[in-house]
Design an enzyme around this catalytic site. Structure first.
Site, PDB file in Angstrom:
ATOM      1  N   GLY A 148       0.602  -5.811  -0.019  1.00 42.52           N
ATOM      2  CA  GLY A 148      -0.219  -5.789  -1.224  1.00 42.52           C
ATOM      3  C   GLY A 148       0.597  -6.078  -2.478  1.00 42.52           C
ATOM      4  O   GLY A 148       0.068  -6.619  -3.453  1.00 42.52           O
ATOM      5  N   ALA A 156       0.839  -1.200   0.000  1.00 37.30           N
ATOM      6  CA  ALA A 156       0.000   0.000   0.000  1.00 37.30           C
ATOM      7  C   ALA A 156       0.874   1.250   0.000  1.00 37.30           C
ATOM      8  O   ALA A 156       1.994   1.240   0.493  1.00 37.30           O
ATOM      9  CB  ALA A 156      -0.891   0.003   1.241  1.00 37.30           C
ATOM     10  N   GLU A 195       0.737  -9.711  -2.661  1.00 43.80           N
ATOM     11  CA  GLU A 195      -0.610 -10.215  -2.961  1.00 43.80           C
ATOM     12  C   GLU A 195      -0.936 -10.045  -4.442  1.00 43.80           C
ATOM     13  O   GLU A 195      -1.564 -10.911  -5.056  1.00 43.80           O
ATOM     14  CB  GLU A 195      -1.643  -9.518  -2.074  1.00 43.80           C
ATOM     15  N   GLU A 202       1.736  -7.358   7.374  1.00 42.39           N
ATOM     16  CA  GLU A 202       0.581  -6.658   7.943  1.00 42.39           C
ATOM     17  C   GLU A 202       0.432  -6.865   9.446  1.00 42.39           C
ATOM     18  O   GLU A 202      -0.049  -6.002  10.169  1.00 42.39           O
ATOM     19  CB  GLU A 202      -0.710  -7.097   7.231  1.00 42.39           C
TER      20      GLU A 202
END
Ligand code: NAD
Length: 688
Positions: A103, A62, A106, A126
């Site tokens: 992210g 992010a 991911e 995270e």
């Protein structure tokens, strides 16, 4: 170049993520990826797509600059991008170099193929912010690397190199050489292969998933006291192992949302941003020209001087250490050597590294040897006359433009600056003991400290890997000044009815790394005693702590004398309650005619922690600290305040300032004006 650059190499389209510094998945970049995928899908000349990162990394996840803004979740969200990748009619190959985290990983997990540089680093960190990967990471990673490896990575948030994961389904190829080129080559090879492989379609094979998960639950439960996220990570992985993919994604989403609102996650995110905010100083622009620091000197090779010198050597900066006497110099250097040899024995350093660092440390008895250093840190006895004499000599000997820093804990930095003809070059660098271990550095800004000097030392703090917080000049600066009323409350509690072990237990269950009495025994009770004696002289009107003084009169200085608030067995550090101390405390009450009472744990925690809060509010009012999050950072990085509570000021915010004020009044205290005002206005210390 836009945030997602589109180019073609023959029949392969390359979408390059380009959002410096780490290709954070901000809104414009997310949009760009989806647009690139659409363009590739529509182009009959394109048969496959490569997703790569510009600069040093694939993507660190992010974009933290979007946290708390509408862009964070604006369409297309990361979920939508991931869906677009999975739905691409043409194979998408991730080309991973540098880092793929959160992210970023991911996104790569959703691609059909992944090619990585051997030294690429992957992680789902995270959990460190009290969350779990919320974009499919908990469902796809176990399918790629297996349940156990995925669980370890997700629960700890640690970084693993691509080389370590070679051979798993996470990577189709790991190797050296231009990663985009290698990914494009693979893309050409697989361009016509159908069906397109997706991790979501794989089963998680484990001989006894249930047994393993039960074991993991137990292990994680014991080590994650105070933190719900690691347990929720296990729940998400359990869903991956037992439910269909889409159902698992739903469970992950629900768990993610349930964590987002927890105080623990808010506290950890607060700490994360506090660290970034602390580097900013309102009136010192970020582009302030700094002075180069290529060499350093330390005056005094005692407990602190030695540790401070190691900080420079560890960062590759040559450092000259000056002492007043040969014997102390030899002893100081021997202590440093012992410490490095210890690290080498434990495998933290190679012997060559230890020798290299020792080689950067040069002992001397002469000021001519330090005169050319770019910065000198004074760490002699805590005595104004001694320090002023040292600063006078430094003023006479140091080259023009050198930074003159003091490690004083309690003395007036401005008075030290005045003993030189260059007060703008004088600054405080308050290290914590042991100085080569503790993260916190209070950077003390004197009335005359130059802005460039301040900016230079803040930069130096980064180089030597410290968490730096700027403090104004006052007795004790931010941390120790707040500690004073905290410790005063802990002593008053003894006088009223508590015993040391009870006070420590209450604060340790609150989450403090160490209760106040264990902490004092570790630091040495004589340090506080000598400060108290000075205060008794300077402010005879203030109350005395008879119990603490009595303890010191008996020579119970703590671990170093084998006895303090607790007793210690030879060679061990366990604090054992000592009936002799309890007896001394009870006798003291009797002699003063005090009827001892049972004190509840809540009262112990409130009185000690709210004492920190009230002093913190005064520190903010006086401008000693720039912002509430700086105060929090000092306590998190230097005083063992529990990270899941976010620091004393954040904790007060979560309790609610009106409640805080009410409790303080219940103790007969006067809430600090800033606290009273914020409570009255329904505000908080930290703006969130
Ligand atoms: P220390 O007594 O261990 O070391 C001080 C050293 O300075 C001694 O080796 C002494 O020989 C040397 N010295 C004294 N006068 C000198 C002079 N004129 N020239 C050269 N060397 C001289 O003390 P310490 O614990 O290392 O503390 C040093 C400073 O750091 C003090 O200002 C103290 O308040 C501060 N400090 C200490 C701690 C701590 O936990 N010990 C933490 C933060 C700050």
């Amino acid at each position: 170049m836009g945030p997602a650059e589109y180019s073609t190499r023959g029949t392969v389209a390359v979408i390059t993520l380009n959002n410096p510094p780490v290709n954070g998945l901000g809104h414009a970049l997310r949009r760009g990826i989806v647009d690139g995928l659409d363009r590739a899908a529509a182009d009959p000349g394109v048969k496959a797509v490569v997703l790569a990162g510009a600069g040093k990394s694939f993507s660190a996840g992010a974009d933290i600059r979007e946290f708390g803004t509408p862009q964070m979740t604006a369409d297309p969200s990361l979920h939508a991008v991931i869906q677009a990748v999975e739905a691409s009619p043409k194979p998408v190959v991730a080309a991973i170099h540098g880092v793929a985290m959160g992210g970023g990983l991911e996104l790569a997990l959703a691609c059909h193929y992944r090619v990585a540089a051997s030294n690429a680093q992957v992680a789902l960190p995270e959990v460190k912010l009290g969350l779990l990967p919320g974009a499919g990471g908990t469902q796809r990673l176990p399918r790629a690397v297996g349940l156990e490896t995925a669980l370890n990575m997700i629960v700890s948030g640690t970084t693993v190199s691509a080389a370590q994961l070679e051979g798993t389904r996470l990577f189709d190829a790991v190797g050296e050489g231009d990663v985009v080129e290698r990914a494009a080559a693979l893309a050409e090879t697989v361009a016509d292969r159908r069906p397109l492989p997706l991790l979501r379609d794989l089963a998680i094979a484990h001989p006894s998933a249930e047994g393993f998960l039960a074991f993991a639950r137990g292990a994680v439960g014991t080590v994650s006291r105070g933190y719900p996220a690691p347990r929720r990570c296990v729940d998400a992985l359990a869903a991956a192992a037992s439910q269909p993919f889409e159902e698992g994604l739903r469970v992950e989403r629900d768990l993610f949302l349930s964590l987002l609102g927890t105080t623990e996650s808010r506290a950890l995110r607060h700490a994360f941003f506090a660290e970034r905010a602390a580097a900013k100083i309102a009136d010192v622009p970020e582009d302030t020209e700094v002075r180069p620091i290529r060499s350093a000197a330390v005056i005094g090779a005692g407990t602190m001087g030695g540790g401070i010198a190691m900080n420079f050597a560890n960062a590759g900066i040559p450092v000259t250490v000056l002492e007043a006497e040969r014997a102390r110099l030899d002893q100081g250097i021997a202590t440093i050597r012992k410490s490095y040899e210890g690290s080498a024995r434990k495998g933290k350093l190679t012997s060559a590294q230890a020798e290299e660092r020792m080689g950067l440390i040069r002992p001397t008895l002469s000021y001519t040897d330090v005169a050319s250093a770019d910065i000198v840190v004074e760490a002699v006895f805590e005595d104004m006359a001694v320090k002023q004499a040292v600063f006078k000599t430094l003023d006479e000997t140091m080259r023009a433009g050198a930074i003159l820093a003091s490690n004083t804990s309690t003395l007036d930095l401005d008075a030290l600056a005045r003993s030189t003809r260059r007060p703008a070059d004088v600054i405080g660098t308050h290290f914590f003991s042991p100085a080569h271990v503790m993260k916190l550095l209070e950077v003390v800004r004197g009335a005359a400290t130059g802005k460039d000097v301040l900016a230079t030392v803040m930069g130096l703090a980064r180089t030597i890997k410290k968490t730096a917080v700027v403090s104004g000049v006052c007795d004790g600066f931010i941390g120790n000044r707040m500690l004073e009323p905290y410790l005063r409350q802990s002593l008053l509690l003894l006088e009223e009815g508590a015993l040391p072990a009870q006070v420590d237990r209450a604060l340790e269950s609150f989450g403090m790394a160490m209760g106040p009495f264990r902490m004092n025994d570790l630091a040495g009770n004589d340090i506080g005693w000598s400060i108290r004696k000075r205060r008794y002289r300077e402010h005879p009107e203030t109350g005395r702590s008879l119990i603490a003084d009595r303890l010191c009169e008996q020579g119970r200085f703590g671990q170093k004398t084998g006895a303090g608030w607790y007793r210690y067995e030879a060679g061990r550090r366990d604090a054992l309650p000592d009936p002799a101390v309890d007896e001394m405390i009870v006798t003291d009450s009797r002699e003063r005619g005090v009827a001892r009472r049972r004190i509840a744990e809540d009262e112990i925690v409130d009185r000690c922690v709210l004492a920190l809060v009230n002093e913190g509010a005064k520190i903010l009012e006086e401008g000693i600290a720039q912002r509430a999050s700086d105060v929090d950072l000092v306590y998190l990085a230097g005083y063992g305040f529990p990270p899941f509570r976010g620091g004393p000021m954040f904790y007060a915010d979560t309790v609610g300032l009106t409640t805080v004020v009410r409790r303080m009044k219940g103790f007969g205290w006067t809430p600090a004006p800033r606290l009273a005002r914020l409570a009255g206005e329904g505000q908080t210390f930290n703006r969130s």
